[in-house]
Design a protein around this motif. Sequence first.
Motif, PDB file in Angstrom:
ATOM      1  N   GLY A 319       6.836 -19.782  22.781  1.00 36.70           N
ATOM      2  CA  GLY A 319       7.327 -20.840  23.661  1.00 36.70           C
ATOM      3  C   GLY A 319       8.793 -20.638  23.932  1.00 36.70           C
ATOM      4  N   VAL A 320       9.241 -21.106  25.070  1.00 38.40           N
ATOM      5  CA  VAL A 320      10.662 -20.984  25.404  1.00 38.40           C
ATOM      6  C   VAL A 320      11.464 -21.897  24.496  1.00 38.40           C
ATOM      7  N   ASN A 321      12.774 -21.675  24.434  1.00 39.40           N
ATOM      8  CA  ASN A 321      13.636 -22.565  23.666  1.00 39.40           C
ATOM      9  C   ASN A 321      13.531 -23.975  24.222  1.00 39.40           C
ATOM     10  N   GLY A 322      13.272 -24.932  23.329  1.00 40.08           N
ATOM     11  CA  GLY A 322      13.120 -26.319  23.756  1.00 40.08           C
ATOM     12  C   GLY A 322      11.705 -26.707  24.118  1.00 40.08           C
ATOM     13  N   ALA A 323      10.745 -25.769  23.993  1.00 38.58           N
ATOM     14  CA  ALA A 323       9.360 -26.076  24.371  1.00 38.58           C
ATOM     15  C   ALA A 323       8.677 -26.995  23.370  1.00 38.58           C
ATOM     16  N   GLY A 324       9.167 -27.021  22.122  1.00 36.45           N
ATOM     17  CA  GLY A 324       8.542 -27.876  21.114  1.00 36.45           C
ATOM     18  C   GLY A 324       8.012 -27.131  19.912  1.00 36.45           C
ATOM     19  N   LYS A 325       8.448 -25.875  19.720  1.00 32.44           N
ATOM     20  CA  LYS A 325       7.934 -25.093  18.591  1.00 32.44           C
ATOM     21  C   LYS A 325       8.331 -25.734  17.253  1.00 32.44           C
ATOM     22  N   SER A 326       9.595 -26.131  17.125  1.00 28.97           N
ATOM     23  CA  SER A 326      10.048 -26.751  15.873  1.00 28.97           C
ATOM     24  C   SER A 326       9.343 -28.081  15.639  1.00 28.97           C
ATOM     25  N   THR A 327       9.086 -28.816  16.708  1.00 24.93           N
ATOM     26  CA  THR A 327       8.352 -30.081  16.581  1.00 24.93           C
ATOM     27  C   THR A 327       6.932 -29.822  16.083  1.00 24.93           C
ATOM     28  N   LEU A 328       6.291 -28.786  16.610  1.00 20.60           N
ATOM     29  CA  LEU A 328       4.938 -28.438  16.165  1.00 20.60           C
ATOM     30  C   LEU A 328       4.932 -28.072  14.682  1.00 20.60           C
ATOM     31  N   LEU A 329       5.908 -27.291  14.259  1.00 23.07           N
ATOM     32  CA  LEU A 329       6.005 -26.939  12.843  1.00 23.07           C
ATOM     33  C   LEU A 329       6.224 -28.193  11.995  1.00 23.07           C
ATOM     34  N   GLY A 330       7.016 -29.134  12.521  1.00 23.48           N
ATOM     35  CA  GLY A 330       7.254 -30.376  11.793  1.00 23.48           C
ATOM     36  C   GLY A 330       5.994 -31.200  11.613  1.00 23.48           C
ATOM     37  N   LEU A 331       5.081 -31.137  12.593  1.00 18.91           N
ATOM     38  CA  LEU A 331       3.795 -31.823  12.435  1.00 18.91           C
ATOM     39  C   LEU A 331       3.004 -31.229  11.282  1.00 18.91           C
ATOM     40  N   ILE A 332       3.092 -29.903  11.129  1.00 17.86           N
ATOM     41  CA  ILE A 332       2.334 -29.231  10.070  1.00 17.86           C
ATOM     42  C   ILE A 332       2.897 -29.572   8.695  1.00 17.86           C
ATOM     43  N   ASP A 333       4.241 -29.535   8.553  1.00 21.83           N
ATOM     44  CA  ASP A 333       4.817 -29.763   7.216  1.00 21.83           C
ATOM     45  C   ASP A 333       5.123 -31.229   6.922  1.00 21.83           C
ATOM     46  N   GLY A 334       4.862 -32.117   7.902  1.00 21.49           N
ATOM     47  CA  GLY A 334       5.002 -33.544   7.653  1.00 21.49           C
ATOM     48  C   GLY A 334       6.363 -34.121   7.947  1.00 21.49           C
ATOM     49  N   THR A 335       7.288 -33.331   8.462  1.00 21.90           N
ATOM     50  CA  THR A 335       8.633 -33.841   8.753  1.00 21.90           C
ATOM     51  C   THR A 335       8.710 -34.523  10.119  1.00 21.90           C
ATOM     52  N   VAL A 336       7.673 -34.373  10.951  1.00 23.39           N
ATOM     53  CA  VAL A 336       7.622 -35.019  12.255  1.00 23.39           C
ATOM     54  C   VAL A 336       6.406 -35.940  12.299  1.00 23.39           C
ATOM     55  N   THR A 337       6.620 -37.179  12.744  1.00 22.43           N
ATOM     56  CA  THR A 337       5.538 -38.151  12.878  1.00 22.43           C
ATOM     57  C   THR A 337       5.100 -38.226  14.333  1.00 22.43           C
ATOM     58  N   PRO A 338       3.814 -38.095  14.612  1.00 23.42           N
ATOM     59  CA  PRO A 338       3.362 -38.126  16.016  1.00 23.42           C
ATOM     60  C   PRO A 338       3.550 -39.500  16.641  1.00 23.42           C
ATOM     61  N   THR A 339       3.819 -39.499  17.944  1.00 24.28           N
ATOM     62  CA  THR A 339       3.902 -40.753  18.694  1.00 24.28           C
ATOM     63  C   THR A 339       2.513 -41.316  18.935  1.00 24.28           C
TER      64      THR A 339
END
Length: 601
Positions: A319-339
């Motif tokens: 994905g391009v920079n800013g596409a959401g790759k880090s957010t996707l990883l955060g969903l996997i490790d629990g550091t991001v909560t889905p809306t």
Amino acid sequence: MAHLLGAEALHLDFPTKTVFDSVSLGINAGDRIGIVGRNGDGKSSLMAMLAGRLVPHSGRVTVRGGVTIGVLDQADTLDHDDIVSAAVVGDGPEHEWARDAKVRDVVNGLLSDVPWDGRLGTLSGGQRRRVALARLLAGDHDVLALDEPTNHLDVEAITWLAEHLKRRWSAGAGGLMVVTHDRWFLDEVCTLTWEVHDRIVEPFEGGYAAYILQRVERDRQAASIEAKRQNLARKELAWLRRGAPARTAKPKFRIDAANALIENEPEVRDATTLQSLAVSRLGKDVVDILDVDVSYGDHQVLSEVVWRIAPGERTGILGVNGAGKSTLLGLIDGTVTPTAGRVKRGKTVKVATLTQRMDELDEHLEDPVRTVISRLRTSYTIGTGSKAAELTPGQLLERMGFSAVQLSTPVKDLSGGQQRRLQLLLILLDQPNVLILDEPTNDLDTDMLAAIEDLLDSWAGTLIVVSHDRYFLERVTDQQYGILDRRLRHLPGGVDEYLRLRRAQPSTGGPGRSGGQSGSDGGVSAGGLSGAELRAAQKKLTSLERRMDKLSSQIERRRTALADHDQTDFAGLAQEMDGIRALESEQESLEEEWLEVSEHL
């Protein structure tokens, strides 16, 4: 072939060691040279001497009259107060640079998302790097010397840069020197490879794959070369020959002896054993991302993401920079909560993340490496089945390139690459069963990347990788997904398919760049197909996608069922794995058919 520049008997000393001892070489018109070697052996110093940026202690560099050399340094030398447009094309009127096709290509290729009238001091480090590269490429130089040009570039920009350099000069004109750890880029662009080691520079014909071929043959003939490097090179060569035979067939040298070395070389990973181990460690459930949306305020990053991550899955994320790759990883490790939607994790899941930061090392900065490792496990199992071996932490460190002297070195005094390797070892010794690697190749040379790939080949667990290093991504993962238009999309065709899909998206519009094309020409649609042919192809594509999804579900169910199977029933397990492999073979055939139809569309 015209001679551009040459070096005679170069000698260079640093306070603690001699870097080069009587090195002589030259660059001719048409040469495209990749410079490889271990970190600290002098790659950047060699290029700096040839470009006139560093004066050798003895010897000399001669440049043919009139030859100009353009240099891209690793360091950021841009003026914070300068304007982007002025830094790249100067202060002249727009029509002067806009009529130059080469300059337009550079601006479109590198700066489409950079504010053309913005100040450099307001840009990110990655954007400033692209401005520096664009300024260099917009000029006219007979020789380009590029030091780590792919740093901060995503897969698309790296692909664009490779194509630009291949067509920048006509055949037999211009010269290129490039220091990079990006092995795909070396293979794509370079026709010669210089290996810097042991105070010398050793030339090889061809790009990276050809260099590996010749190095294996050199090591075979020279019995004194250390066995560790030879074994790693042989394993990497076996993968190269299977994955990219066209590349290794290009060089004009005898490869029979090298091929004989890998005739019986096994696959780089024992997929069956690793899958069985992963299922036994993780059970049926890993992480299920179900209809997930993620927004930050009014900005939606991910939409309707569905991903059921299986035990032993090895997936690369693009994905391009800013596409959401880090957010996707955060969903996997629990550091991001889905809306919206939900994320379900298995009870036995233990996620570890190798981040771009090095937070894991903060508490150990004053401690020697040996002390840090001794606090953890006393042994680590490498390999699988009959090839499994127990290594002490010290042996594992040696395998990862740490010398005996470095074991007593405080962590704060290690180089960036050494700290990166230690960070990965600390994570692996903690025994996670889901491993996330976020840009893991930073600060690592090609030999150390091969060592890490070898280590990951025997790691039994689920692996998720985000990397702009295409070679590493394709080497350690078995499938790729892309984040496109806020959605997660499976890419049966891998990185090439991702690049095709990105090219098909409308342009974002930067300076000198037109918007995306729309509509069709008369009654002919995409790929020159008639309306009826297009509808038939789209219908077939949809049918193939449904069959592929159905097969994926079947494969996932059968893999999950392995967890309930009697683990001592080896014959039954083997039969189950044969069935799974048959389904995977059918899936591969469907993916090839899907790619053929996609090509027509």
